[in-house]
Write a protein that holds these residues in place. Structure first.
Motif, PDB file in Angstrom:
ATOM      1  N   VAL A 161       0.867  -1.179   0.000  1.00 58.93           N
ATOM      2  CA  VAL A 161       0.000   0.000   0.000  1.00 58.93           C
ATOM      3  C   VAL A 161       0.901   1.225   0.000  1.00 58.93           C
ATOM      4  CG1 VAL A 161      -1.905  -1.154   1.203  1.00 58.93           C
ATOM      5  CG2 VAL A 161      -0.171   0.077   2.531  1.00 58.93           C
ATOM      6  N   SER A 162       0.334   2.378  -0.237  1.00 59.56           N
ATOM      7  CA  SER A 162       1.134   3.603  -0.211  1.00 59.56           C
ATOM      8  C   SER A 162       1.526   3.948   1.227  1.00 59.56           C
ATOM      9  CB  SER A 162       0.339   4.769  -0.817  1.00 59.56           C
ATOM     10  OG  SER A 162      -0.740   5.108   0.031  1.00 59.56           O
ATOM     11  N   THR A 163       2.587   4.713   1.374  1.00 62.24           N
ATOM     12  CA  THR A 163       2.974   5.164   2.721  1.00 62.24           C
ATOM     13  C   THR A 163       1.873   6.045   3.308  1.00 62.24           C
ATOM     14  OG1 THR A 163       4.250   6.993   1.779  1.00 62.24           O
ATOM     15  CG2 THR A 163       5.478   4.997   2.364  1.00 62.24           C
ATOM     16  N   GLN A 164       1.179   6.793   2.468  1.00 63.29           N
ATOM     17  CA  GLN A 164       0.072   7.626   2.952  1.00 63.29           C
ATOM     18  C   GLN A 164      -1.041   6.747   3.526  1.00 63.29           C
ATOM     19  OE1 GLN A 164      -2.069   9.852  -0.021  1.00 63.29           O
ATOM     20  NE2 GLN A 164      -3.042  11.159   1.499  1.00 63.29           N
ATOM     21  N   ALA A 165      -1.417   5.686   2.818  1.00 61.47           N
ATOM     22  CA  ALA A 165      -2.461   4.788   3.305  1.00 61.47           C
ATOM     23  C   ALA A 165      -2.031   4.131   4.613  1.00 61.47           C
ATOM     24  CB  ALA A 165      -2.796   3.729   2.257  1.00 61.47           C
ATOM     25  N   MET A 166      -0.781   3.700   4.689  1.00 59.49           N
ATOM     26  CA  MET A 166      -0.284   3.057   5.908  1.00 59.49           C
ATOM     27  C   MET A 166      -0.251   4.047   7.062  1.00 59.49           C
ATOM     28  SD  MET A 166       0.603   0.342   7.508  1.00 59.49           S
ATOM     29  CE  MET A 166       0.815  -0.872   6.207  1.00 59.49           C
TER      30      MET A 166
END
Length: 176
Positions: A161-166
């Motif tokens: 997943v993206s770092t933003q989502a995480m």
């Protein structure tokens, strides 16, 4: 639908289809629930959409977005297929069509919020993440120090997943 019910539903789906390993095989899940996933060059403001029509399920994904974003969008659209299958939202002829676009990221539409929660629960299950956080020791999700940034990047890569989502997922878990 409240957060806990969405979490229970996502976990039940993962268990039913034996997809508990990380990263979750979201395209395999789509296929297992009878949804066809197609990628195409969609307009830049549209990440994806789901169509349910005459018993068929179709998920369209913007091929111009990152692999991580596409995975989240597929999970988001699967969320719509489970959570909003009885809703009469945005009709396209006689089938419901639900779009993931800039509006869904604003966090103002209840159905979009629910589909985002579902996607987060599906791709980043709480139990596993809490175990990883406990193993990591002290983590500063508010100040985001170097250790935390590295942990978020590592987990994002592992969960695909993206770092933003995480980052959003970990912060949500931290404050819940």
């Amino acid at each position: 639908m409240q957060r806990q019910k969405i979490q229970i539903l996502a976990n039940a789906i993962l268990n039913e289809h034996n997809l508990n390993a990380v990263p979750v095989k979201v395209e395999k899940l789509a296929k297992l629930i009878g949804a066809e996933v197609k990628r195409d060059n969609l307009k830049s403001s549209l990440s994806g959409f789901a169509v349910q029509k005459h018993g068929s399920k179709f998920i369209g994904i913007n091929s111009n977005e990152s692999a991580e974003r596409q995975r989240f969008t597929i999970a988001h659209e699967i969320g719509h297929l489970f959570l909003h299958k009885k809703d009469s939202v945005n009709y396209d002829l006689d089938g419901a069509m639900l779009f993931r676009d800039g509006h869904s990221k604003q966090g103002t539409d209840v159905k979009e919020i629910e589909a985002n929660r579902f996607a987060a629960e599906l791709l980043m299950p709480e139990v596993g993440l809490r175990q990883r956080l406990a193993a990591a020791g002290v983590v500063d999700l508010v100040g985001e120090d170097v250790k935390t940034s590295k942990l978020i990047s590592k987990l994002a890569k592992e969960y695909q997943v993206s770092t933003q989502a995480m980052s959003i997922r970990l912060t949500t878990l931290y404050f819940s």
